[in-house]
Each structure stands twice: as structure tokens, then as C-alpha cells.
Design a protein around this motif. Structure first.
Motif, PDB file in Angstrom:
ATOM      1  N   HIS A  70       0.811  -1.220   0.000  1.00 21.59           N
ATOM      2  CA  HIS A  70       0.000   0.000   0.000  1.00 21.59           C
ATOM      3  C   HIS A  70       0.847   1.273   0.000  1.00 21.59           C
ATOM      4  O   HIS A  70       0.291   2.378   0.013  1.00 21.59           O
ATOM      5  CB  HIS A  70      -0.954   0.004   1.204  1.00 21.59           C
ATOM      6  CG  HIS A  70      -0.276   0.122   2.534  1.00 21.59           C
ATOM      7  ND1 HIS A  70       0.461  -0.896   3.089  1.00 21.59           N
ATOM      8  CD2 HIS A  70      -0.207   1.161   3.420  1.00 21.59           C
ATOM      9  CE1 HIS A  70       0.932  -0.507   4.263  1.00 21.59           C
ATOM     10  NE2 HIS A  70       0.536   0.742   4.482  1.00 21.59           N
ATOM     11  N   LEU A  71       2.194   1.118  -0.052  1.00 23.71           N
ATOM     12  CA  LEU A  71       3.080   2.286  -0.074  1.00 23.71           C
ATOM     13  C   LEU A  71       4.083   2.153  -1.222  1.00 23.71           C
ATOM     14  O   LEU A  71       5.290   2.029  -1.017  1.00 23.71           O
ATOM     15  CB  LEU A  71       3.826   2.429   1.253  1.00 23.71           C
ATOM     16  CG  LEU A  71       2.974   2.654   2.501  1.00 23.71           C
ATOM     17  CD1 LEU A  71       3.843   2.669   3.745  1.00 23.71           C
ATOM     18  CD2 LEU A  71       2.177   3.946   2.389  1.00 23.71           C
ATOM     19  N   PRO A  72       3.611   2.157  -2.447  1.00 29.31           N
ATOM     20  CA  PRO A  72       4.528   1.999  -3.586  1.00 29.31           C
ATOM     21  C   PRO A  72       5.513   3.159  -3.657  1.00 29.31           C
ATOM     22  O   PRO A  72       5.184   4.307  -3.345  1.00 29.31           O
ATOM     23  CB  PRO A  72       3.584   1.995  -4.792  1.00 29.31           C
ATOM     24  CG  PRO A  72       2.365   2.730  -4.332  1.00 29.31           C
ATOM     25  CD  PRO A  72       2.213   2.380  -2.884  1.00 29.31           C
ATOM     26  N   GLY A  73       6.724   2.821  -4.049  1.00 30.10           N
ATOM     27  CA  GLY A  73       7.742   3.853  -4.229  1.00 30.10           C
ATOM     28  C   GLY A  73       8.604   4.116  -3.020  1.00 30.10           C
ATOM     29  O   GLY A  73       9.522   4.943  -3.081  1.00 30.10           O
ATOM     30  N   VAL A  74       8.365   3.434  -1.896  1.00 30.01           N
ATOM     31  CA  VAL A  74       9.192   3.611  -0.704  1.00 30.01           C
ATOM     32  C   VAL A  74       9.827   2.267  -0.351  1.00 30.01           C
ATOM     33  O   VAL A  74       9.118   1.295  -0.052  1.00 30.01           O
ATOM     34  CB  VAL A  74       8.373   4.150   0.484  1.00 30.01           C
ATOM     35  CG1 VAL A  74       9.271   4.299   1.707  1.00 30.01           C
ATOM     36  CG2 VAL A  74       7.733   5.487   0.133  1.00 30.01           C
ATOM     37  N   LEU A  75      11.150   2.210  -0.378  1.00 31.35           N
ATOM     38  CA  LEU A  75      11.909   0.997  -0.097  1.00 31.35           C
ATOM     39  C   LEU A  75      12.836   1.261   1.089  1.00 31.35           C
ATOM     40  O   LEU A  75      13.274   2.393   1.306  1.00 31.35           O
ATOM     41  CB  LEU A  75      12.755   0.580  -1.299  1.00 31.35           C
ATOM     42  CG  LEU A  75      12.048   0.485  -2.656  1.00 31.35           C
ATOM     43  CD1 LEU A  75      13.065   0.218  -3.747  1.00 31.35           C
ATOM     44  CD2 LEU A  75      10.992  -0.605  -2.625  1.00 31.35           C
TER      45      LEU A  75
END
Length: 606
Positions: A70-75
Motif C-alpha cells: 500500500h506504499l509503492p515507491g518507498v523501499l
């Protein structure tokens, strides 16, 4: 606990290309010893993020790099342990976040999304974290380390192409293409003056280490911007024994086997006693303890004291005996793993001790590191406090930190190198200036020394060594004295209670044998002077490393004067001369193993 790595490039050309998989594999291979359980690297246009995992918390979960659907783009990747992860998970879950497992690092993307760059202020533990934010309009790399610097991040920024690369260990960082191997001009002076590099410096130009309690922000094409955070908020309850007991119990909880390092001194003895107490009260198996000694009859052995602690605390005790003939091999391996010179012979003992811990099936080890710095335990502190007011004490204090006092260093240097150091300034000069400045603005001497020791010397000299040499054998070292509650408690004590570790002696009065409480302070190390004496197991190794041909080629020290120093030591063995010779030899070996062609095998086998 893991090893982490990554890169962040800039510009349209860089963003169009993914990092070379073979290069990333080489980087990972050089620190895989610290994370043998899982390996993963993610890449994209102009970036990479990877981890070699040592599975400790939720061993079956926690695949890194961490991503939440649910938090695409955060790794995110994590090296270390977040001890308040259950509390943070409950808070984040109440805000609608969902997590696939119980691993401590899984919550990092959500924590970052909720708090932004301030996310690290909420972490209680030992950690080195990398967050890669790839969301449109906010692309950046964020790096953070814990307040005490227990888990390092080594950085290299290329000013020509704007790229930034990082890794947990220097040898791994040097495997990145574009990270050039160039020793600092003052590396030898630093080793002799302070035994290893302090501050944000390493012994290599262009390679820095993130300072304790810092967060670094990297925008595309820009150099990292480093900011110091405020300390993690903690409210310790009770006296010194209560506070330490609480932290030892927290750190003794793990989903893998836990042991304790027992040197035979006060600090590790307290940790051992409280961990053994916890094991008995929770009906856990008896605590196992480890102590290292060298075969044969050597001066200053602590084995009897360690056995006394083990008997008193009813632990299963392991007395590890190392063959002195192995020391030459141990020296090369420790220099290789550390990636920069550290002139304390304790490095060999540390490496061999954690090897035994791993070979006996343990993944977590509790240690007593940090107590002397927080509770005023060093002899140099006692000496500085005894110097009359108005008399210079900082110079003598700096000399006590050295492997070779200032007069000896200047005697050994060539005229050109002595002039260069005089012009550029020595690491010892910077230490003296910091201590004098602190006193000039009204800090008492003990506070000034404690601040310097915990901010700079402890992370560089002790914690980096413990991290690298424990993880060389995939062992997680946990340090109760370095936890925020203990640090806050120590700093709040009256000066008398934190002078000479008085508060710790009072805490140990009912827990440890009287012989341990009465004994003089002695560092956990190897008997260097005796081992460098005629017929000693270190003599030929040091003699070879300090051969006139090698030293003349280096051009920094006078070979004839080094040979006279060695001759003097052989005629009248001296700890001070042995330490200076050892530091010179370690620097020479580091130059050979790390600098000259980076002759570190890509597997960096332990």
C-alpha cells in the motif's frame, strides 16, 4: 542484523541505466559473511538497494529490501535491531498500515511515510537504515544511524557524476566502480596518534562514515547533507542497577540463541550477572558465557576472573584457547575485515572470540562495551581530573590515546612527513582543541572527556570494531550500556558517581565476586609486549612488516629509527614501544592488503 548497500545516481543519463548486476554482486560478496541467511538487491534507473540478511527477529519473515504493497515507491533496508518495533507497529497499525510479518524492519516504509525524515527519532535500538523514496516529486535517499553509532554506514560521493554509494563495510564500498582507493596523507599519523580514524573520516580519501545520531539526505545529483538529530527520548527509572537490569533483559530476548562475552572485568561481569539472572527467572536454559585466552603462560591473563564470574552467576562457561601461532593469520584477517587500520591488538582477540561464539551455535552475544566512556572508567580520565586547575591537561590526555606519544612520532617521521603533519595538523591537535574548547565554555573536565569519548572515540575505536568483527562471523553483538536509557541515566548522575565507575561498582556489589570488584582495570586484549619479545609469536610478522626496504618505500618514517626502536624493545621489552611498533606494522599491512590494488578476495572469507 544485516549488511546493507546501495547507490543513487543523478542526471538523465544515469537515470536511464540500471546499475550493473555483476558489480552489485561483487559489493555484496565482500560483506556476505555478515548476512549469510538471505540476499537480495533491487535496482531501477539510476539506483540500487540491497541487503545480506542475518535472520534474528522473525527469522521466517522480514525479506529485505522492505516494501509494503500500500506504499509503492518507498523501499528500505536495515542493519541492526529496533527494540521498540512492537510499540511502533501498534501505533502505525492504528493509522491504517498493515504488515506481512513481525520483523522489526518491515515497519520502516510506513514509519517514513508518517514522519518523513524524522522517522529515525522514533527508533530505539542499534541501526543503520537506508530509505529510498522514489515517489514522484520527492525522489531522494535518506540514511540514518543510531545515537551511539553502533551500526555504521560508509559513504562515497562522486563529485564528477553526482552519484552516492554506501555500504556497511569499507571493502564492500570499494567494490563499487568509481570508488577510488587513495589513502589519506595523514593516515599513518592518525594511526599513531589516535590508533584509528575518528570523526567522519576514514583512512581513505573520499570515504566517510555517518556520525552517530545523524541523518543524511541525498537529492539527485547533490552531495549528501548530514544533520545531527536530538537524542532518542528515554526516561530511565530506578538506580543504576535497575536501569541496566531493564536493558539487559530487553536485549537478552531473541528468537535465536543468546550468550554473553565475559572478560573477567566489572562491565561484562555486570551484563553477565543480569543476563544469567534473567535466564533463571524466566526458566530459560542457563546462560552460556565466552572468554578468550592464548595458549601458554602469558602475563595479565583474566581467565581466572572470568571463571569466577561464571561460577558466581552459574553460567555454562566456554574458555576459548587460541594458539599463538595463529596470530599472524588473525592479523591479516582483521585488517581485511576492518578495511582501515586499527592499532589496538584487541582486534585479534575480538575476531577469534566471535568465531568461537558462532562455532558453538550462538547468533546473539551481549557485551559490556561503552561503560568506561559513560562512567569515567579510563585511567587517562583519572589522570586528567588530578591535574591542577590552570594546568594543561588536554595534551597529556591526547597522548594517552595514542599508540606513540607525540615526541616519539615526530622522532620517527621523515623530515618531509613531519613538516606535512605540522602544516596540516594532527588528529591529536584536533582532540586537544576540542577538549580545551569545551572547558573554555564552562564544561567540567569529566563532562568534556565523556562527550568526546562517546561522540567520537567510542563509535570509531570500539563500536566499529565490534560490529565488523562480530559480523565477520554472523554474530549480532548487543550492548546494554549503549542503550538510550543507560546513556541518559549515566549523564544525569552526579560527577562523583560517574567518576571511576563508582555507580557501577555499587551496582555490582551484590552481583559479582569481590575479587572482580577489587581488581585493577585491565583491557581485554592480547599480551602484546610479551608476544613481541625475543622468541614471541608476533616478532617475525612485525619484523617483516617493518623491514627497512618497505619503510623507505613508504617515505613517511625513518627506517633506521624504527629499527632502533625494535632493538630497544627486544633488549628491554616495553608495552609502550610494543604498541608503537604494532601500530606501524598494522598500518603497513593495511597499505598492502587494502590499498595496494585492493587485494581483498571478492568472497572476503572469514
Amino acid at each position: 542484523m544485516c549488511r546493507i548497500l546501495g547507490s543513487f545516481a543523478a542526471g538523465a543519463a544515469a537515470r536511464a541505466d540500471r546499475p550493473d548486476p555483476a558489480q552489485l554482486a561483487a559489493v555484496s560478496a565482500r560483506q556476505r559473511h555478515g548476512g549469510p541467511d538471505e540476499h537480495a538487491v533491487l535496482t531501477g534507473p539510476g539506483w540500487s538497494l540491497g541487503c545480506d540478511r542475518l535472520a534474528v527477529t522473525d527469522p521466517c519473515g522480514g525479506q529485505q529490501p522492505y516494501r509494503l504493497p500500500h506504499l509503492p515507491g518507498v523501499l528500505a533496508v536495515l542493519n541492526g535491531e529496533i527494540y521498540n518495533h512492537a510499540e511502533l507497529r501498534r501505533t502505525l497499525a492504528a493509522r491504517g498500515h498493515r504488515f506481512p510479518d513481525r520483523c522489526d524492519g518491515t515497519l520502516l516504509p510506513a514509519l517514513y511515510v508518517e514522519y518523513g525524515p524524522a522517522f529515525a527519532e522514533h527508533l530505539d535500538g542499534m541501526f543503520a537504515v537506508a530509505i529510498l523514496d522514489l515517489r514522484p516529486g520527492s525522489t531522494r535517499l535518506v540514511l540514518a544511524v543510531d545515537d551511539m553509532g553502533m551500526k555504521p554506514i560508509h559513504l562515497h560521493h562522486d563529485p564528477y557524476d553526482g552519484s552516492t554509494r554506501f555500504a556497511s563495510e569499507i571493502p564492500a564500498l570499494l567494490a563499487f566502480e568509481g570508488v577510488r582507493i587513495s589513502p589519506r596523507d595523514d593516515s599513518l599519523d592518525t594511526v599513531l596518534a589516535t590508533r584509528t580514524s575518528f570523526s567522519t573520516h576514514t583512512a581513505l580519501d573520499g570515504v566517510s562514515v555517518l556520525p552517530p545520531g545523524a541523518t543524511a539526505f541525498v537529492r539527485p545529483g547533490a552531495a549528501p547533507v548530514v544533520r545531527r538529530r536530538g537524542p532518542h527520548r528515554s526516561t530511565p527509572v530506578g538506580d543504576t542497577q535497575d536501569v541496566l537490569r531493564h536493558e539487559v533483559r530487553r536485549l537478552a530476548e531473541a528468537e535465536v540463541p543468546v550468550c554473553a562475552i565475559t572478560s573477567g572485568g566489572l562491565d561484562s561481569g555486570l551484563v553477565t550477572a543480569l543476563a544469567a539472572e534473567h535466564a533463571r527467572e524466566t526458566d530459560a536454559p542457563p546462560l552460556h558465557t565466552f572468554h578468550l585466552a592464548y595458549r601458554g603462560r602469558w602475563p595479565d591473563s583474566e581467565a581466572a576472573y572470568a571463571r569466577s564470574v561464571a561460577r558466581r552467576t552459574r553460567t555454562v562457561h566456554h574458555e576459548v584457547a587460541v594458539d599463538p601461532d595463529e596470530i599472524g593469520s588473525l592479523l591479516t584477517r582483521t585488517v581485511r575485515h576492518l578495511g582501515q587500520p586499527n592499532a589496538d591488538p584487541i582486534t585479534l582477540s575480538t575476531y577469534a572470540l566471535f568465531r568461537a561464539v558462532r562455532e558453538n551455535g550462538f547468533t546473539v552475544a551481549l557485551t559490556g562495551d561503552g561503560a568506561d566512556e559513560l562512567f569515567g572508567g579510563y585511567d587517562r580520565m583519572h589522570a586528567a581530573l588530578a591535574v591542577p586547575a590552570g594546568t594543561d591537561w588536554a595534551g597529556a590526555y591526547a597522548d594517552a590515546l595514542s599508540a606513540a606519544p607525540r615526541l616519539l612520532r615526530e622522532h620517527l617521521y621523515t623530515a618531509d612527513y613531519r613538516a606535512h603533519i605540522a602544516d596540516q595538523g594532527s588528529a591529536a591537535d584536533r582532540i586537544e582543541q576540542e577538549l580545551r574548547s569545551a572547558e573554555a565554555v564552562g564544561e567540567d573536565r569529566l563532562t568534556a572527556m565523556t562527550a568526546f569519548e562517546t561522540r567520537w572515540r567510542l563509535p570509531a575505536y570500539h563500536l566499529r570494531r565490534v560490529d565488523h568483527l562480530s559480523m565477520a562471523w554472523a554474530v549480532e553483538a548487543r550492548m546494554p550500556f549503549c542503550q538510550p536509557a543507560v546513556v541518559t541515566h549515566a549523564r544525569g548522575l552526579p560527577t562523583a558517581a560517574r567518576t571511576g565507575k563508582r555507580a557501577l561498582y555499587e551496582a555490582g556489589a551484590e552481583l559479582l565476586p569481590s575479587a572482580v570488584l577489587r581488581r585493577p582495570k585491565q583491557p581485554f586484549t592480547l599480551p602484546l609486549s610479551a608476544m613481541l619479545a625475543p622468541g614471541g609469536p608476533l616478532l617475525e610478522t612485525v619484523r617483516e612488516l617493518l623491514s627497512p626496504a618497505r619503510l623507505v618505500l613508504g617515505g613517511k618514517v625513518r627506517a633506521d629509527r624504527v629499527q632502533k626502536l625494535l632493538t630497544r624493545h627486544l633488549e628491554r621489552p616495553s608495552h609502550h614501544d610494543a604498541q608503537a611498533l604494532w601500530a606501524l606494522a598494522v598500518h603497513e599491512l593495511w597499505t598492502e592488503v587494502v590499498v595496494q590494488g585492493m587485494r581483498i578476495p571478492t568472497d572476503c572469507a572469514a
